[in-house]
Scaffold this motif. Structure first.
Motif, PDB file in Angstrom:
ATOM      1  N   PRO B 116       5.969  -0.065  -2.283  1.00  0.00           N
ATOM      2  CA  PRO B 116       5.238   0.661  -1.236  1.00  0.00           C
ATOM      3  C   PRO B 116       5.873   2.019  -0.978  1.00  0.00           C
ATOM      4  O   PRO B 116       7.080   2.196  -1.161  1.00  0.00           O
ATOM      5  CB  PRO B 116       5.379  -0.237  -0.001  1.00  0.00           C
ATOM      6  CG  PRO B 116       5.841  -1.555  -0.516  1.00  0.00           C
ATOM      7  CD  PRO B 116       6.596  -1.299  -1.762  1.00  0.00           C
ATOM      8  N   ALA B 117       5.039   2.984  -0.557  1.00  0.00           N
ATOM      9  CA  ALA B 117       5.537   4.337  -0.345  1.00  0.00           C
ATOM     10  C   ALA B 117       5.859   4.586   1.126  1.00  0.00           C
ATOM     11  O   ALA B 117       6.047   5.726   1.534  1.00  0.00           O
ATOM     12  CB  ALA B 117       4.514   5.348  -0.843  1.00  0.00           C
ATOM     13  N   SER B 118       5.913   3.542   1.935  1.00  0.00           N
ATOM     14  CA  SER B 118       6.323   3.746   3.334  1.00  0.00           C
ATOM     15  C   SER B 118       7.192   2.569   3.767  1.00  0.00           C
ATOM     16  O   SER B 118       7.148   1.503   3.162  1.00  0.00           O
ATOM     17  CB  SER B 118       5.084   3.852   4.229  1.00  0.00           C
ATOM     18  OG  SER B 118       4.466   2.593   4.320  1.00  0.00           O
ATOM     19  N   PHE B 119       7.955   2.812   4.801  1.00  0.00           N
ATOM     20  CA  PHE B 119       8.853   1.761   5.271  1.00  0.00           C
ATOM     21  C   PHE B 119       8.056   0.591   5.824  1.00  0.00           C
ATOM     22  O   PHE B 119       8.380  -0.575   5.587  1.00  0.00           O
ATOM     23  CB  PHE B 119       9.805   2.310   6.329  1.00  0.00           C
ATOM     24  CG  PHE B 119      10.935   1.372   6.629  1.00  0.00           C
ATOM     25  CD1 PHE B 119      11.818   0.995   5.628  1.00  0.00           C
ATOM     26  CD2 PHE B 119      11.105   0.849   7.913  1.00  0.00           C
ATOM     27  CE1 PHE B 119      12.853   0.114   5.903  1.00  0.00           C
ATOM     28  CE2 PHE B 119      12.141  -0.031   8.181  1.00  0.00           C
ATOM     29  CZ  PHE B 119      13.025  -0.396   7.179  1.00  0.00           C
ATOM     30  N   ASP B 120       6.969   0.911   6.499  1.00  0.00           N
ATOM     31  CA  ASP B 120       6.085  -0.145   7.002  1.00  0.00           C
ATOM     32  C   ASP B 120       5.555  -0.995   5.861  1.00  0.00           C
ATOM     33  O   ASP B 120       5.520  -2.222   5.955  1.00  0.00           O
ATOM     34  CB  ASP B 120       4.901   0.475   7.751  1.00  0.00           C
ATOM     35  CG  ASP B 120       5.251   0.699   9.217  1.00  0.00           C
ATOM     36  OD1 ASP B 120       6.277   0.120   9.657  1.00  0.00           O
ATOM     37  OD2 ASP B 120       4.500   1.426   9.891  1.00  0.00           O
ATOM     38  N   GLY B 121       5.177  -0.317   4.834  1.00  0.00           N
ATOM     39  CA  GLY B 121       4.662  -1.017   3.647  1.00  0.00           C
ATOM     40  C   GLY B 121       5.712  -1.929   3.053  1.00  0.00           C
ATOM     41  O   GLY B 121       5.419  -3.060   2.661  1.00  0.00           O
TER      42      GLY B 121
END
Lengths: 460, 142
Positions: B116-121
């Motif tokens: 994933p390209a985000s921390f949330d992801g």
């Protein structure tokens, strides 16, 4: 090109030499025939001369025999010989009718013969006449001797003249008899030489062509290899660039999420700018990747119903179309031969552009149109479907329309509109992959129209 | 299942190791994954476990692009070994070339995941994996 001209020239020359050789041979053969005729004719003339001489002598001999014996048989012989002599003269005249000298001489000779016959008859009359020795014997003999001398002299002249004529006409014969085989040999050798030369030229040309073909094949191999490398490069670039980019995004995201209390609002703003830029770079890399994939993929082509493709794409934009109240004006679209995924991407890009570049305060309209057109490539007519996607958005000035299909050739350099500027070059590439074309026409602040040209499958 | 879940991750990238660790911390799971730097290390680690009769991991996550022994070769080796073939293997990678996904599944991968390209992801990904493998399904422990 120079080689072709040269080989044509050499072939021309060899043909000319062969032609010359045939003409030459023919003329030699005709000349030999002429020589034979000349010899035949002269022989006939000479025979007649011999006949005239012997006839003249026989004439006198018969007359003498008659005078001595008084046998009527000799007189008859004399008369027969006289007729035959006259007929010989006629034959001779006919034979030499084209030769003025001989005609003149035979006329002289005829006079001599006539006078001599007269003289002979006078002698006969003298001999048998009651008026004996009407003419003096000596006078008669003298006169006859003169005629005889004249006759012989003329006849000799004729004989000499005829021989001379013949020799003159045959003068070239001996030379030609010796020279002709030699000349024929030389000409034949020349022909063989030239033909061999042209053969080597053609061979050399073939060889060069083969080399060129091999060179071409090598170049194609190189090109294929570099295409493969490009493909790999695209993968490596996408992977290697994506990796740090993903980390930048994740870490900045993490910074905001985990340290939200410790960050000032300015710091948060900076981080969000970092995030935005990285996001945009991700899009850019993905678009570049899909463009480079278009360069290298050779997917199988099959019939694709463009109606289905357009409907699918419109469906994927359904939310936007509803919220922005976009009017879609569709017509029946044909089936084309192509790659479904690429065609999907094509209409995806075009429709997304139309939705993106709308005008503020104007209700967006997207129209689809279909036409059939013909283009002429030299003598070949190629029929195309012209599919137009027309919107009433921001439009563009036609002076920029060629720039649009260049990579990153975006006209609208504003940050208010998302996009990477690669979309239209992807469309351009897709149309090239389908042996088609794309063109654009626009009116600023009024409309943008994109025309797609697909070759019509031959069985339709 | 009384024991803590045992999860091995083969990841050569220190940043990605840090990110994954942060995600496990953030989710407050009661265990931490064990990291190795490449396929070769993981392979040796597993062989040692088999030799000593120690506990095998319940789940393995591997990156595709690693030095020494890469993810593709490691996957094939794992699936060919009768003592290790039962362990689910998740492929975690940055991006996939066309055909890569199909090949991984054909070689026996349990899942193919792009990072994933985000921390949330990332948090979401770890949570989903944890919930699925360590709460929902039953893993073979030996």
């Amino acid at each position: 090109m120079i080689d072709q001209k040269l080989s044509k020239l050499v072939f021309g020359i060899s043909l000319a030499v062969l032609l010359l050789l045939s003409i030459f041979t023919f003329s030699r053969l005709s000349a030999f025939k002429t020589y034979t005729e000349v010899v035949d004719h002269s022989n006939q003339v000479l025979n007649q001369i011999v006949g005239l001489r012997s006839g003249f002598k026989s004439l006198m001999a018969n007359q003498r025999s008659y005078l001595v014996t008084k046998e009527p048989k000799y007189y008859e012989d004399f008369q027969a010989e006289r007729d035959s002599l006259r007929s010989s003269v006629r034959i001779f005249k006919r034979l030499t009718q084209e030769n003025k000298v001989q005609q003149l001489l035979i006329n002289n000779l005829e006079t001599d013969i006539n006078e001599r016959i007269q003289g002979l008859l006078v002698e006969v009359i003298n001999d048998t006449s009651t008026a004996k020795y009407k003419f003096k014997q000596m006078d008669l003999i003298e006169r006859n001797n003169d005629i005889n001398d004249d006759f012989n002299e003329t006849l000799n002249k004729m004989h000499k003249y005829e021989l001379n004529q013949m020799h003159q006409k045959l003068k070239g014969k001996k030379f030609e008899e010796q020279f002709t085989p030699f000349l024929l040999l030389i000409t034949s050798l020349l022909a063989i030489g030239i033909i061999s030369y042209s053969f080597t030229i053609v061979l050399a040309q073939l060889k060069r062509q083969q080399q060129m073909q091999e060179q071409l094949k090598e170049n194609i191999d190189k090109l294929n290899k570099s295409n493969q490398e490009l493909e790999q490069y695209a993968y490596v670039a996408s992977h290697d660039l994506q990796e740090p980019l993903r980390k930048i995004r994740t870490f900045s995201d993490m910074l905001v999420k985990k340290h939200t209390d410790g960050l000032s609002s300015e710091a948060k703003d900076i981080v969000s700018r970092i995030e935005k830029s990285s996001e945009k770079m991700t899009l850019l890399i993905n678009d570049l990747l899909s463009l480079s994939r278009l360069l290298s993929t050779k997917k199988e082509l099959k019939p694709v119903d463009l109606d289905e493709v357009i409907n699918e794409v419109l469906h994927s934009f359904e939310d936007k179309i509803i919220t922005e109240n976009v009017t879609i004006d569709q017509v029946k679209m044909p089936v084309v031969i192509g790659n479904e995924g690429q065609l999907h991407q094509l209409f995806q890009n075009l429709i997304s552009n139309s939705l993106k570049f709308k005008r503020e305060g104007v209700k967006p309209v997207i129209k689809f149109r279909l036409n059939s057109i013909s283009k002429w490539v030299e003598d070949l007519e190629i029929k195309y479907y012209q599919i137009s996607v027309i919107d009433n958005g921001m439009g563009f000035s036609n002076e920029y329309r060629d720039k649009m299909f260049a990579i990153f050739g975006r006209l609208e350099k504003t940050n208010t509109i998302d996009g990477t500027g690669i979309g239209l070059s992807i469309c351009h590439r897709i149309m090239e992959n389908h042996n088609g074309e794309i063109s654009a026409e626009g009116i600023p602040n009024k409309k943008a129209q994109f025309n797609l040209f697909f070759p019509i499958p031959p069985n339709e | 299942m009384n024991e803590k879940p045992l999860l091995f991750i083969a990841e050569d990238d220190a940043d990605d190791q840090l990110l994954l660790l942060s995600a496990f911390e953030e989710l407050q799971l009661n265990y931490m994954p064990q990291f190795v730097e490449n396929g070769e290390q993981l392979w040796q680690k597993l062989l040692t476990i088999l030799e000593n009769g120690n506990r095998l991991p319940g789940l393995i996550m591997i990156d595709l692009n690693m030095p020494l022994l890469g993810g593709r070769e490691l996957l094939q080796k794992l699936k060919k070994n009768q003592n290790l073939a039962h362990i689910p293997v998740l492929i975690i990678t940055t991006s996939s070339a066309p055909g890569e996904v199909k090949k991984a599944y054909a070689d026996g991968a349990a899942a193919f995941i792009t990072k994933p390209a985000s921390f949330d992801g990332l948090l979401n990904m770890v949570k989903l994996i944890h919930d699925f493998y360590f709460k929902l399904v039953i893993l073979s422990e030996n």
